[in-house]
Motif scaffolding. Structure first.
Motif, PDB file in Angstrom:
ATOM      1  N   ALA A 215      51.118 -26.793 -44.344  1.00 21.75           N
ATOM      2  CA  ALA A 215      51.903 -26.382 -42.970  1.00 21.75           C
ATOM      3  C   ALA A 215      53.035 -25.450 -43.559  1.00 21.75           C
ATOM      4  N   VAL A 216      53.720 -25.371 -44.744  1.00 24.47           N
ATOM      5  CA  VAL A 216      54.699 -24.680 -45.527  1.00 24.47           C
ATOM      6  C   VAL A 216      53.844 -23.197 -45.680  1.00 24.47           C
ATOM      7  N   ASP A 217      52.592 -23.187 -46.243  1.00 22.32           N
ATOM      8  CA  ASP A 217      52.067 -21.957 -46.556  1.00 22.32           C
ATOM      9  C   ASP A 217      51.698 -21.175 -45.180  1.00 22.32           C
ATOM     10  N   SER A 218      51.218 -22.257 -44.220  1.00 20.04           N
ATOM     11  CA  SER A 218      50.728 -21.366 -42.730  1.00 20.04           C
ATOM     12  C   SER A 218      52.253 -20.857 -42.183  1.00 20.04           C
ATOM     13  N   TYR A 219      53.325 -21.504 -42.381  1.00 17.82           N
ATOM     14  CA  TYR A 219      54.514 -21.023 -41.850  1.00 17.82           C
ATOM     15  C   TYR A 219      54.979 -19.677 -42.652  1.00 17.82           C
ATOM     16  N   SER A 220      54.841 -19.696 -43.989  1.00 15.67           N
ATOM     17  CA  SER A 220      55.087 -18.675 -44.761  1.00 15.67           C
ATOM     18  C   SER A 220      54.401 -17.385 -44.484  1.00 15.67           C
ATOM     19  N   ASN A 221      53.219 -17.539 -44.260  1.00 18.29           N
ATOM     20  CA  ASN A 221      52.058 -16.469 -44.286  1.00 18.29           C
ATOM     21  C   ASN A 221      52.306 -15.969 -42.833  1.00 18.29           C
ATOM     22  N   ASN A 222      52.525 -16.659 -41.655  1.00 22.47           N
ATOM     23  CA  ASN A 222      52.661 -16.285 -40.515  1.00 22.47           C
ATOM     24  C   ASN A 222      53.881 -16.215 -39.632  1.00 22.47           C
ATOM     25  N   ARG A 223      54.880 -16.416 -40.270  1.00 20.77           N
ATOM     26  CA  ARG A 223      56.324 -16.401 -39.580  1.00 20.77           C
ATOM     27  C   ARG A 223      56.928 -15.540 -38.782  1.00 20.77           C
ATOM     28  N   LYS A 224      56.219 -14.311 -39.152  1.00 15.62           N
ATOM     29  CA  LYS A 224      56.596 -13.013 -38.551  1.00 15.62           C
ATOM     30  C   LYS A 224      55.789 -12.848 -37.161  1.00 15.62           C
ATOM     31  N   THR A 225      54.632 -13.240 -37.128  1.00 17.20           N
ATOM     32  CA  THR A 225      53.715 -13.092 -36.019  1.00 17.20           C
ATOM     33  C   THR A 225      53.831 -14.536 -35.050  1.00 17.20           C
TER      34      THR A 225
ATOM     35  N   ASP B 294      54.936 -26.198 -33.238  1.00 18.70           N
ATOM     36  CA  ASP B 294      53.949 -26.613 -33.843  1.00 18.70           C
ATOM     37  C   ASP B 294      53.810 -26.795 -35.474  1.00 18.70           C
ATOM     38  N   CYS B 295      54.280 -25.805 -36.009  1.00 17.10           N
ATOM     39  CA  CYS B 295      54.445 -25.671 -37.545  1.00 17.10           C
ATOM     40  C   CYS B 295      55.533 -26.747 -37.976  1.00 17.10           C
TER      41      CYS B 295
ATOM     42  N   GLU C  58      56.926 -29.236 -36.290  1.00 17.49           N
ATOM     43  CA  GLU C  58      56.624 -30.526 -36.150  1.00 17.49           C
ATOM     44  C   GLU C  58      55.574 -31.164 -37.195  1.00 17.49           C
ATOM     45  N   THR C  59      54.667 -30.376 -37.564  1.00 14.08           N
ATOM     46  CA  THR C  59      54.132 -30.564 -38.681  1.00 14.08           C
ATOM     47  C   THR C  59      54.586 -31.033 -40.025  1.00 14.08           C
ATOM     48  N   ILE C  60      55.625 -29.821 -40.214  1.00 17.69           N
ATOM     49  CA  ILE C  60      56.401 -30.014 -41.519  1.00 17.69           C
ATOM     50  C   ILE C  60      57.071 -31.358 -41.377  1.00 17.69           C
ATOM     51  N   SER C  61      57.853 -31.675 -40.092  1.00 11.04           N
ATOM     52  CA  SER C  61      58.698 -32.928 -39.926  1.00 11.04           C
ATOM     53  C   SER C  61      58.134 -33.929 -40.075  1.00 11.04           C
ATOM     54  N   LEU C  62      56.755 -34.141 -39.601  1.00  9.80           N
ATOM     55  CA  LEU C  62      55.969 -35.351 -39.583  1.00  9.80           C
ATOM     56  C   LEU C  62      55.389 -35.385 -41.122  1.00  9.80           C
ATOM     57  N   SER C  63      55.274 -34.587 -41.689  1.00 19.46           N
ATOM     58  CA  SER C  63      54.899 -34.673 -43.232  1.00 19.46           C
ATOM     59  C   SER C  63      55.983 -35.301 -44.114  1.00 19.46           C
ATOM     60  N   VAL C  64      57.262 -34.535 -43.768  1.00 11.99           N
ATOM     61  CA  VAL C  64      58.492 -35.113 -44.507  1.00 11.99           C
ATOM     62  C   VAL C  64      58.686 -36.873 -44.226  1.00 11.99           C
ATOM     63  N   TYR C  65      58.389 -37.012 -42.824  1.00  9.07           N
ATOM     64  CA  TYR C  65      58.366 -38.307 -42.490  1.00  9.07           C
ATOM     65  C   TYR C  65      57.577 -39.451 -43.299  1.00  9.07           C
ATOM     66  N   TYR C  66      56.317 -38.977 -43.514  1.00 11.54           N
ATOM     67  CA  TYR C  66      55.074 -39.668 -44.108  1.00 11.54           C
ATOM     68  C   TYR C  66      55.446 -39.670 -45.642  1.00 11.54           C
ATOM     69  N   LEU C  67      56.123 -38.931 -45.847  1.00  6.51           N
ATOM     70  CA  LEU C  67      56.351 -38.839 -47.287  1.00  6.51           C
ATOM     71  C   LEU C  67      57.640 -39.530 -47.946  1.00  6.51           C
ATOM     72  N   ALA C  68      58.263 -40.253 -46.968  1.00  2.62           N
ATOM     73  CA  ALA C  68      59.694 -40.933 -47.163  1.00  2.62           C
ATOM     74  C   ALA C  68      59.227 -42.261 -48.043  1.00  2.62           C
TER      75      ALA C  68
ATOM     76  N   SER D  21      63.415 -28.784 -50.173  1.00  2.26           N
ATOM     77  CA  SER D  21      62.975 -27.537 -49.770  1.00  2.26           C
ATOM     78  C   SER D  21      62.189 -27.660 -48.254  1.00  2.26           C
ATOM     79  N   ALA D  22      61.648 -28.605 -47.905  1.00  2.00           N
ATOM     80  CA  ALA D  22      61.078 -28.847 -46.696  1.00  2.00           C
ATOM     81  C   ALA D  22      61.978 -28.840 -45.704  1.00  2.00           C
ATOM     82  N   ASN D  23      63.347 -29.513 -45.681  1.00  2.00           N
ATOM     83  CA  ASN D  23      64.440 -29.665 -45.027  1.00  2.00           C
ATOM     84  C   ASN D  23      64.969 -28.143 -44.842  1.00  2.00           C
ATOM     85  N   GLN D  24      64.970 -27.411 -45.934  1.00  2.93           N
ATOM     86  CA  GLN D  24      65.655 -26.112 -45.599  1.00  2.93           C
ATOM     87  C   GLN D  24      64.712 -25.262 -44.794  1.00  2.93           C
ATOM     88  N   ILE D  25      63.302 -25.432 -45.196  1.00  8.04           N
ATOM     89  CA  ILE D  25      62.278 -24.837 -44.171  1.00  8.04           C
ATOM     90  C   ILE D  25      62.530 -25.008 -42.954  1.00  8.04           C
ATOM     91  N   LEU D  26      62.760 -26.173 -42.619  1.00  7.40           N
ATOM     92  CA  LEU D  26      62.866 -26.791 -41.284  1.00  7.40           C
ATOM     93  C   LEU D  26      64.122 -26.264 -40.501  1.00  7.40           C
TER      94      LEU D  26
END
Length: 129
Positions: free
Chosen positions: A4-14, A22-23, A25-35, A111-116
């Motif tokens: 998800a982070v790679d997808s955001y990084s590669n496509n954030r401008k488009t 959607d991205c 939410e995916t990152i947020s859910l990933s952070v939640y599941y990593l808790a 880092s995930a929280n900073q990206i969010l």
């Protein structure tokens, strides 16, 4: 999370607002599941530190009852602690490895929280346009 982070990084401008959401939410859910994983790694790090400290203290006590061959007197507390650290190398290495794992996952979570936060700002800018 990485995908998800790679997808955001590669496509954030488009990405449009929906794709960014959607991205996000995916990152947020990933952070939640990593808790749980994060808390397990943190506990293991703290346990490794506790075990190392106990091993050093136990070894120091044993050494204090030994006689220093250089002085023919019992080892001083400082010398006993120094020798104990050497004798508990295994526990030291286990603690270092546990801390390495903890700081790695901690950095990922931060880092995930900073990206969010960055995504939230980008979403505001997109909605203003």
């Amino acid at each position: 999370l990485r995908k998800a982070v790679d997808s955001y990084s590669n496509n954030r401008k488009t990405f449009d607002n929906k794709q960014i959401q959607d991205c996000r939410e995916t990152i947020s859910l990933s952070v939640y599941y990593l808790a749980d994983f994060y808390s397990d790694i943190r506990s293991k790090s703290e346990l490794a530190d506790f075990k190392r400290k106990n091993a050093v203290a136990d070894e120091s006590l044993k050494i204090r009852s030994e006689v220093d061959p250089d002085t023919n007197k019992p080892y001083t507390a400082a010398k006993a602690a120094e020798i104990a650290r050497i004798r508990t190398q295994k526990e030291e290495e286990e603690m270092v490895e546990a801390n390495r794992k903890f700081y790695k996952i901690k950095t990922i979570m931060e880092s995930a929280n900073q990206i969010l936060n960055s995504i939230a700002s980008r979403m505001v800018n997109l909605s203003v346009r």
